[in-house]
Write an enzyme that holds these catalytic residues in place. Structure first.
Site, PDB file in Angstrom:
ATOM      1  N   LEU A  63       7.316  12.508  -2.499  1.00  0.00           N
ATOM      2  CA  LEU A  63       7.231  11.060  -2.644  1.00  0.00           C
ATOM      3  C   LEU A  63       5.853  10.638  -2.167  1.00  0.00           C
ATOM      4  O   LEU A  63       5.329  11.199  -1.200  1.00  0.00           O
ATOM      5  CB  LEU A  63       8.302  10.360  -1.793  1.00  0.00           C
ATOM      6  CG  LEU A  63       9.769  10.583  -2.158  1.00  0.00           C
ATOM      7  CD1 LEU A  63      10.671   9.899  -1.138  1.00  0.00           C
ATOM      8  CD2 LEU A  63      10.071  10.069  -3.563  1.00  0.00           C
ATOM      9  N   ASP A  64       5.272   9.645  -2.821  1.00  0.00           N
ATOM     10  CA  ASP A  64       3.978   9.129  -2.375  1.00  0.00           C
ATOM     11  C   ASP A  64       4.086   8.639  -0.936  1.00  0.00           C
ATOM     12  O   ASP A  64       5.141   8.164  -0.500  1.00  0.00           O
ATOM     13  CB  ASP A  64       3.531   7.953  -3.261  1.00  0.00           C
ATOM     14  CG  ASP A  64       3.264   8.367  -4.698  1.00  0.00           C
ATOM     15  OD1 ASP A  64       3.125   9.576  -4.949  1.00  0.00           O
ATOM     16  OD2 ASP A  64       3.200   7.472  -5.557  1.00  0.00           O
ATOM     17  N   ARG A  65       2.979   8.704  -0.232  1.00  0.00           N
ATOM     18  CA  ARG A  65       2.978   8.321   1.182  1.00  0.00           C
ATOM     19  C   ARG A  65       3.536   6.912   1.440  1.00  0.00           C
ATOM     20  O   ARG A  65       4.325   6.718   2.375  1.00  0.00           O
ATOM     21  CB  ARG A  65       1.557   8.458   1.741  1.00  0.00           C
ATOM     22  CG  ARG A  65       1.482   8.180   3.225  1.00  0.00           C
ATOM     23  CD  ARG A  65       0.185   8.668   3.855  1.00  0.00           C
ATOM     24  NE  ARG A  65       0.322   8.633   5.304  1.00  0.00           N
ATOM     25  CZ  ARG A  65      -0.502   9.241   6.148  1.00  0.00           C
ATOM     26  NH1 ARG A  65      -1.526   9.929   5.676  1.00  0.00           N
ATOM     27  NH2 ARG A  65      -0.321   9.163   7.450  1.00  0.00           N
ATOM     28  N   VAL A  67       5.739   5.273  -0.109  1.00  0.00           N
ATOM     29  CA  VAL A  67       7.087   5.124  -0.656  1.00  0.00           C
ATOM     30  C   VAL A  67       8.111   5.623   0.360  1.00  0.00           C
ATOM     31  O   VAL A  67       7.902   6.630   1.036  1.00  0.00           O
ATOM     32  CB  VAL A  67       7.227   5.913  -1.975  1.00  0.00           C
ATOM     33  CG1 VAL A  67       8.648   5.849  -2.524  1.00  0.00           C
ATOM     34  CG2 VAL A  67       6.222   5.386  -3.003  1.00  0.00           C
ATOM     35  N   HIS A 163       2.498   8.922  -9.497  1.00  0.00           N
ATOM     36  CA  HIS A 163       2.378   7.455  -9.489  1.00  0.00           C
ATOM     37  C   HIS A 163       3.002   6.802 -10.725  1.00  0.00           C
ATOM     38  O   HIS A 163       2.686   5.663 -11.064  1.00  0.00           O
ATOM     39  CB  HIS A 163       0.908   7.022  -9.391  1.00  0.00           C
ATOM     40  CG  HIS A 163       0.264   7.361  -8.093  1.00  0.00           C
ATOM     41  ND1 HIS A 163      -1.026   6.964  -7.775  1.00  0.00           N
ATOM     42  CD2 HIS A 163       0.700   8.065  -7.022  1.00  0.00           C
ATOM     43  CE1 HIS A 163      -1.346   7.412  -6.569  1.00  0.00           C
ATOM     44  NE2 HIS A 163      -0.307   8.093  -6.095  1.00  0.00           N
TER      45      HIS A 163
END
Length: 231
Positions: A63-65, A67, A163
């Site tokens: 997961l993106d930071r 998120v 993304h």
């Protein structure tokens, strides 16, 4: 916080451990040198089971930071191999919740774009048709709630591009709250965006049982206001 506790654990058995990731935590070590969620989970398992050596932990997905939400790690190499296969073959149903300011033109819809990743700028660009070096991206969304001028979307990505949800919603004219990288006018002081990995549906890689894991919304003074909506 540089550690996790039992409260952060959504599910655990001999093969898998699922964590409710906090926005701002990185999944794996990067150039910042900040402590990663992977390291925190290894420490948690080592301490919980009094292991003399480092616990095995396999990173299945990321997961993106900025998120928050559900992330699953493998505790055995067999589980890692089989979960990787499930993700690759798109046999894992992923559901996210996103908060946007701009109401979508249609309450439900499918977004199809072709994405190009700029690795130097760490940003993804979206196109309405296939271009050189682009990757196909597809997601379904539905509007499930409205609160004080904010709109809650349920998002189900059918592909897993970097993304993807962030850039596709922005391309639709609905940038995620706090995501100034993709068009929201200001960022969050906490370094977070209003995108939460809500649930994963899959067949357990070893037990072969249907699984549905769900991550509760963060209690940060904002997200919990949306908990009254059924997703």
């Amino acid at each position: 916080m540089n550690s996790i506790t039992d409260r952060d654990v959504i599910y655990e058995d001999n093969h898998l451990i699922a964590i409710n990731k906090r926005a701002g935590d990185i999944v794996q070590v990067d150039d910042t040198g900040d402590k990663s969620l992977e390291e925190m989970v290894k420490e948690y398992l080592k301490n919980k089971y009094n292991k003399p050596n480092e616990a095995f932990l396999g990173v299945i997905h990321r997961l993106d930071r900025p998120v928050s939400g559900l992330i699953v790690f493998a505790k055995t190499s067999k589980a890692l191999e089989r979960m990787n296969k499930l993700f690759k073959e798109r046999l894992v149903k992923k559901t996210y919740l996103a908060v946007v300011r701009q109401r979508p033109a249609e309450p439900t819809g499918k977004l199809i774009n072709w994405l190009v990743r700029n690795r130097e700028k760490m940003v993804t660009k979206s196109f309405n048709k296939e271009v050189k070096d682009s990757s196909y991206a597809e997601l379904d969304y539905s509007l499930i709630g409205e609160l004080n001028g904010f709109h809650l979307l349920k998002v189900e990505p059918l592909t897993g591009r970097t993304h993807q949800i962030r850039v596709q919603l922005s391309t639709m004219g609905c940038p995620i709250v706090g995501d100034n990288k993709y068009g929201y006018p200001r960022g969050s002081s906490k370094g977070s965006i209003c995108l939460h990995a809500r649930s994963l549906d899959f067949v357990h890689p070893i037990k072969k049982e249907p699984m549905k894991l769900t991550a509760p919304l963060q209690h940060d003074g904002f997200w919990e206001k949306f908990s009254k909506f059924k997703d």
